[in-house]
Design an enzyme around this catalytic site. Structure first.
Site, PDB file in Angstrom:
ATOM      1  N   THR A 100      57.395  21.565  27.391  1.00 56.20           N
ATOM      2  CA  THR A 100      58.286  21.974  26.303  1.00 56.20           C
ATOM      3  C   THR A 100      59.718  21.473  26.520  1.00 56.20           C
ATOM      4  O   THR A 100      60.081  21.064  27.622  1.00 56.20           O
ATOM      5  CB  THR A 100      58.336  23.515  26.161  1.00 56.20           C
ATOM      6  OG1 THR A 100      58.940  24.054  27.340  1.00 56.20           O
ATOM      7  CG2 THR A 100      56.954  24.109  25.978  1.00 56.20           C
ATOM      8  N   CYS A 101      60.527  21.546  25.464  1.00 56.11           N
ATOM      9  CA  CYS A 101      61.917  21.103  25.539  1.00 56.11           C
ATOM     10  C   CYS A 101      62.823  22.230  25.991  1.00 56.11           C
ATOM     11  O   CYS A 101      63.939  22.389  25.489  1.00 56.11           O
ATOM     12  CB  CYS A 101      62.370  20.596  24.184  1.00 56.11           C
ATOM     13  SG  CYS A 101      61.500  19.134  23.708  1.00 56.11           S
ATOM     14  N   ASP A 102      62.350  23.060  26.904  1.00 54.46           N
ATOM     15  CA  ASP A 102      63.188  24.123  27.449  1.00 54.46           C
ATOM     16  C   ASP A 102      63.357  23.857  28.931  1.00 54.46           C
ATOM     17  O   ASP A 102      62.373  23.637  29.635  1.00 54.46           O
ATOM     18  CB  ASP A 102      62.524  25.483  27.222  1.00 54.46           C
ATOM     19  CG  ASP A 102      63.466  26.623  27.533  1.00 54.46           C
ATOM     20  OD1 ASP A 102      64.071  26.614  28.627  1.00 54.46           O
ATOM     21  OD2 ASP A 102      63.602  27.529  26.698  1.00 54.46           O
ATOM     22  N   ASN A 147      57.671  25.895  20.624  1.00 53.34           N
ATOM     23  CA  ASN A 147      57.846  24.441  20.563  1.00 53.34           C
ATOM     24  C   ASN A 147      56.600  23.737  19.998  1.00 53.34           C
ATOM     25  O   ASN A 147      56.373  22.558  20.223  1.00 53.34           O
ATOM     26  CB  ASN A 147      58.122  23.891  21.979  1.00 53.34           C
ATOM     27  CG  ASN A 147      59.297  22.918  22.022  1.00 53.34           C
ATOM     28  OD1 ASN A 147      59.581  22.387  23.078  1.00 53.34           O
ATOM     29  ND2 ASN A 147      59.958  22.673  20.926  1.00 53.34           N
TER      30      ASN A 147
END
Ligand SMILES: *Cc1c(COP(=O)(O)O)cnc(C)c1O
Length: 380
Positions: A327-329, A370
């Protein structure tokens, strides 16, 4: 990892169904685990902690084997009932409950509740009159890889007062509970809490209140990378402590295994999405999987649970890797402080097998953060 799981994964791939990470759980392992608990603690009733893995197949199997269930919400109560457990085999073991949920549990037939405060006792006296209550005492969780801190329980002196209050309000002051911390690798860690329990039993007996039960909680480990003692060693250490502190008046006991019942029954298959470096002279490889903290591996938080990871290149030379999710975290990094050694030959698209993932994976998975779907689960 069992042959049945490996075969299942092979069939899934051959049929073109491997479109994302999945957890496969082998019920034969759960059956063996239940039997081991029953043998190691023959006079103790098993209340499976439903939150570890509430798959209907797991609950039905355990209900058939005679297990009771520790539940933490109305939905978990309904899941256990749907699996065939009668309400007298359920405890509502969460010390934090809305009064209307207590009332609903009572309607469904539940008569055993956990408390750790006088305010909670009052809710139960109103919404579930006459029920049995046990008071949870604080436990430091020392030696546990996933300690449960101070969120639950109260100090022993307060526990006696909480139970006295319950007695006064017409409830049955039934006993005590504690949890020594999850993934507890030291079988002797039950001793301190049993000592406090025996003191509370004696204090309350002097005031005419006779407790009957000690709930020994969960904490029984699953083997990840480090070895763990067998369940039998836990049974022996616990029995020794019961004898030491209660003499020949050993109370009724229950255990609430979660991780120890299902952890080693499950395996996650995931895929390598990217292998890269942050600079030409980077000492570590960054390996990104299609599974991370938000779709099943939440217990890598603070790098607490370190799962064994198998690849088809095991045996080849290894290199330190930072392992991260898709994910983009930026918190979605699994192991970085303590890098994970993986084969240099690992490639983008390779499958990896993450072992010991039958507990606390599927239900810790977000609904769709996401755009990544929740972890798929197959029970075989
Ligand atoms: C989560 C939980 C358990 C299970 O703990 P494990 O360490 O997974 O065995 C047992 N009892 C209670 C009250 C729990 O909340």
């Amino acid at each position: 990892m069992t042959d049945r799981i490996i075969e299942f994964l092979r069939d899934r791939r051959q049929n073109g169904l491997d479109d994302g990470p999945c957890m496969v759980l082998d019920l034969d392992v759960v059956r063996d685990n239940y039997t081991s608990f029953a043998r190691a603690l023959p006079d103790t009733r098993v209340f499976y902690a439903v939150k570890a893995n509430p798959a209907p197949e797991v609950l039905s199997l355990l209900a058939q084997l005679g297990s009771c269930f520790d539940t933490a919400s109305v939905v978990e109560i309904q899941q256990a009932l749907a699996a065939g457990a009668s309400p007298d085999r359920l405890s509502y073991g969460n010390t934090i409950k809305k009064e209307r949920d207590i009332a609903r549990a009572y309607e469904l037939g539940v008569r055993l509740f956990a408390v750790d405060s006088e305010a909670e006792v009052e809710k139960i006296a109103r919404a579930a009159p006459g029920s049995r209550v046990f008071c949870r005492i604080l436990c430091a969780g020392e030696g546990a890889e996933w300690p449960l801190s101070r969120k639950f329980g109260c100090v022993p002196e307060m526990a006696a007062r909480v139970l006295e209050h319950a007695h006064r309000l017409g409830l049955v002051a039934y006993g005590l509970s504690f949890h020594v911390g999850s993934q507890q690798r030291n079988p002797r860690m039950w001793d301190g809490a049993l000592k406090s329990s025996a003191t509370i039993f004696r204090d309350l007996a002097e005031r005419g209140i006779h407790l009957q039960m000690v709930n020994l909680g969960g904490g029984f480990p699953t083997k990840y990378l480090k070895d763990v003692p067998a369940v039998k060693a836990y049974g022996q250490a616990i029995f020794r402590s019961l004898r030491k502190h209660f003499g020949n008046r050993i109370p009724e006991t229950i255990i609430e295994p979660g991780r120890g019942m299902v952890g080693n029954a499950g395996l996650i298959e995931a895929e390598v999405v990217l292998i890269s470096k942050k600079a030409d002279d980077d000492k570590v490889n960054w390996v990104y999987l299609d599974i991370g903290k938000f779709n099943g591996l939440a217990e890598t938080m603070d790098e607490m649970i370190r799962y064994p990871i198998r690849t088809e290149f095991d045996g080849d030379e290894t290199t330190p890797c930072v392992l991260a999710g898709p994910t983009c975290d930026s918190v979605d990094v699994l192991y970085e402080k303590d890098p994970y050694f993986l084969p240099v030959s690992l490639e983008i698209g390779s499958k990896v097998l993450i072992e010991g993932t039958g507990a606390y994976t599927t239900t810790y998975s977000a609904v769709g953060f996401n755009g990544f779907p929740p972890l798929k689960s197959y029970v075989i």
